[in-house]
Scaffold this motif. Sequence first.
Motif, PDB file in Angstrom:
ATOM      1  N   THR A  50       7.593  -6.929   0.203  1.00 21.59           N
ATOM      2  CA  THR A  50       6.865  -5.917   0.980  1.00 21.59           C
ATOM      3  C   THR A  50       7.838  -4.996   1.734  1.00 21.59           C
ATOM      4  O   THR A  50       7.455  -3.916   2.169  1.00 21.59           O
ATOM      5  CB  THR A  50       5.916  -6.586   2.010  1.00 21.59           C
ATOM      6  N   ASP A  51       9.091  -5.453   1.883  1.00 19.41           N
ATOM      7  CA  ASP A  51      10.089  -4.614   2.558  1.00 19.41           C
ATOM      8  C   ASP A  51      10.776  -3.642   1.592  1.00 19.41           C
ATOM      9  O   ASP A  51      11.527  -2.767   2.034  1.00 19.41           O
ATOM     10  CB  ASP A  51      11.180  -5.503   3.194  1.00 19.41           C
ATOM     11  N   PHE A  52      10.538  -3.839   0.293  1.00 20.23           N
ATOM     12  CA  PHE A  52      11.276  -3.034  -0.693  1.00 20.23           C
ATOM     13  C   PHE A  52      11.079  -1.524  -0.530  1.00 20.23           C
ATOM     14  O   PHE A  52      12.059  -0.784  -0.594  1.00 20.23           O
ATOM     15  CB  PHE A  52      10.922  -3.469  -2.124  1.00 20.23           C
ATOM     16  N   PRO A  53       9.809  -1.040  -0.338  1.00 19.15           N
ATOM     17  CA  PRO A  53       9.634   0.416  -0.260  1.00 19.15           C
ATOM     18  C   PRO A  53      10.505   1.048   0.818  1.00 19.15           C
ATOM     19  O   PRO A  53      11.108   2.107   0.616  1.00 19.15           O
ATOM     20  CB  PRO A  53       8.146   0.579   0.074  1.00 19.15           C
ATOM     21  N   GLN A  54      10.608   0.358   1.950  1.00 16.64           N
ATOM     22  CA  GLN A  54      11.406   0.886   3.055  1.00 16.64           C
ATOM     23  C   GLN A  54      12.897   0.928   2.679  1.00 16.64           C
ATOM     24  O   GLN A  54      13.596   1.902   2.993  1.00 16.64           O
ATOM     25  CB  GLN A  54      11.185  -0.040   4.257  1.00 16.64           C
ATOM     26  N   ILE A  55      13.371  -0.137   2.036  1.00 14.64           N
ATOM     27  CA  ILE A  55      14.792  -0.174   1.637  1.00 14.64           C
ATOM     28  C   ILE A  55      15.064   0.892   0.570  1.00 14.64           C
ATOM     29  O   ILE A  55      16.063   1.612   0.622  1.00 14.64           O
ATOM     30  CB  ILE A  55      15.180  -1.580   1.121  1.00 14.64           C
ATOM     31  N   LEU A 131      13.776  -1.609  -6.675  1.00 13.55           N
ATOM     32  CA  LEU A 131      14.052  -2.995  -6.257  1.00 13.55           C
ATOM     33  C   LEU A 131      13.012  -3.894  -6.927  1.00 13.55           C
ATOM     34  O   LEU A 131      11.840  -3.537  -7.036  1.00 13.55           O
ATOM     35  CB  LEU A 131      14.008  -3.137  -4.734  1.00 13.55           C
ATOM     36  N   ASP A 132      13.478  -5.044  -7.384  1.00 17.58           N
ATOM     37  CA  ASP A 132      12.650  -5.811  -8.309  1.00 17.58           C
ATOM     38  C   ASP A 132      12.089  -7.086  -7.705  1.00 17.58           C
ATOM     39  O   ASP A 132      10.896  -7.320  -7.716  1.00 17.58           O
ATOM     40  CB  ASP A 132      13.512  -6.132  -9.533  1.00 17.58           C
ATOM     41  N   ARG A 133      12.962  -7.938  -7.199  1.00 21.25           N
ATOM     42  CA  ARG A 133      12.461  -9.194  -6.644  1.00 21.25           C
ATOM     43  C   ARG A 133      13.494  -9.801  -5.696  1.00 21.25           C
ATOM     44  O   ARG A 133      14.670  -9.448  -5.742  1.00 21.25           O
ATOM     45  CB  ARG A 133      12.108 -10.192  -7.747  1.00 21.25           C
TER      46      ARG A 133
END
Length: 579
Positions: A50-55, A131-133
């Motif tokens: 759930t943090d991926f979009p921000q990163i 970002l994948d996993r």
Amino acid sequence: MSQIEKIRHSLSHIMAHAVKDLYKEAVLGMGPATSEGFYYDFGNVKISDTDFPQIEKRMRELIKQQIPFQEEIKSKEEAKEMFKDEPYKIEIIEEMEKDKVSVYRSGDFVDICSGPHIKNTKEINPNAFKLDRAAGAYFKGSEENPMLQRIYGLAFENKEKLEEYLKMREEAEERDHRKIGREMELFLFDEEVGQGLPLYLPKGAMLRHVLMDYVLNTYLYNNHQIVSTPHIAREDLWQHSGHLKFYSGDMYGPLSVEERNYRLKPMNCPFHVKMYKSRVRSYKELPIRWSEMGTVYRYEKSGEMHGLTRPRGFTQDDTHIICAKKQLEQEIITSLKITKHIYHTLGMEDLIFKLSIRDPKKSENYFGNNKDWEMAEKALKSSLSSFGLSEYELDEGGAAFYAPKIDIDAVDAMGRSWQLSTIQVDFNLTSRFNMNYVNEKGEQETPFMIHRALLGSIERFLGVYIEHTKGDFPFWLSPEQVWVVPISEKNVSYAKEIYQKLREERIRVSLKGTSENLSKTIRNGELQKIPYLLVVGEKEEKEKKVNIRSRKEKQETKSLEETVEKLKKEAHAKIVAIN
Ligand SMILES: [Zn+2]
Ligand SMILES: [Zn+2]
């Protein structure tokens, strides 16, 4: 290093940069490129998808700033000072042998790295990575070290390639034989039984049985004989065969029986040799072709097992051909033809043939005399060309220490190739066991021995085949071939009549009840991939007809007689003589 590899590697820096910007407490582990992207390990932080979009957003901002990558050479002391708040980096620096440490700076981010990178982030397409996993990973891969948080990313040359990769991966997940095996109730693994030891449920066991029956009958019809041997044998046998010396890493430990040690068999060959040696053999008996559905056990590390395609126990369609020198080529040609025929029947027509021979510069690494090797390599080559193959892959140095061989890969519906079949000429066992026959002149002669497994391992084949077909098996191979579905209670006796007629033709048929409504039964049949549903109601019964719903053809109504005739023609694979 290719441009995309440089991009992937550089993206790992940019991801680490973004993570440090967003999570001040994070500490850095390591982060290389992978074959489809990159990863980086972080400590002291918890990051989930759930943090991926921000990163990702932060990474795109950094890319947009057109940041250059610059190398700086530092002494160990300087580097340690630079990374004083990064305990894992300090550990890496301390373990370095050289006194100079190469660090790369991109904007206000620095990392220990020897490169190479892209020159500037403007070389990166900001829409071609993702970002994948997230996963746990031990620092430096060792369980004694702390567990870090690994984040995987994907990166390609352009957006289309990234999307293509994602689509293919999704398709592969949908076709995963472990998933289909569960959904269709074909097989399972059980922790208490042990890893890598498949349990086949009725439908999977039927599938396996029909497949093995088909190949075995094809061998029998083509002048092979069936043999059967035990699962364990005394260590003395494996000593004699050389397995304990050359193959023990793949074998399980000893079982003690009345003070003698036994081993589970990793191969069937020595048993067949023993049977050959049980009496004097004459040239008149050759070629001998002995086939066995032999279950073998090989040690696979727990991390390397994968469903049916890499289990610890599996059954081979194992054949040993023992023949005279002059018969060798013909035997290989026939084996190639049988392979082609079987795979054709199974709907896998795209095959890749690979010939593995000695490394001519290292002939001392191989067992057996030079003359035999030359002869066998020549026989394999000319068999391939007599078989009609002018082009095949040649692997110089790919031969086993005891044998040149032909391996055959099958290409599946996704274009992936799988090595399944093998045909090998052996010089080791014939000599170790002093195998002989009496030739035309009454003299003792050493025969040639061919090891052959055409499906290879039944388990591995099934794993590949389930993914190839997505569980939609051809009619002749389907564990359940036909459902007879009466529309109402009134049609049950007519349905039974049809059911009975199909049973007499050895068709795997079920008679469905009327408790479910018709559309639900039909939907279930669809889900379970039943090739034919025969639906009968009042109208069909009165006219002695059958409504046929096939997975592959359009719906039609035929007379009962025609229906039985049609189904019985296609219900069993034809066993044919090859040559
Ligand atoms: Zn780097
Ligand atoms: Zn063998």
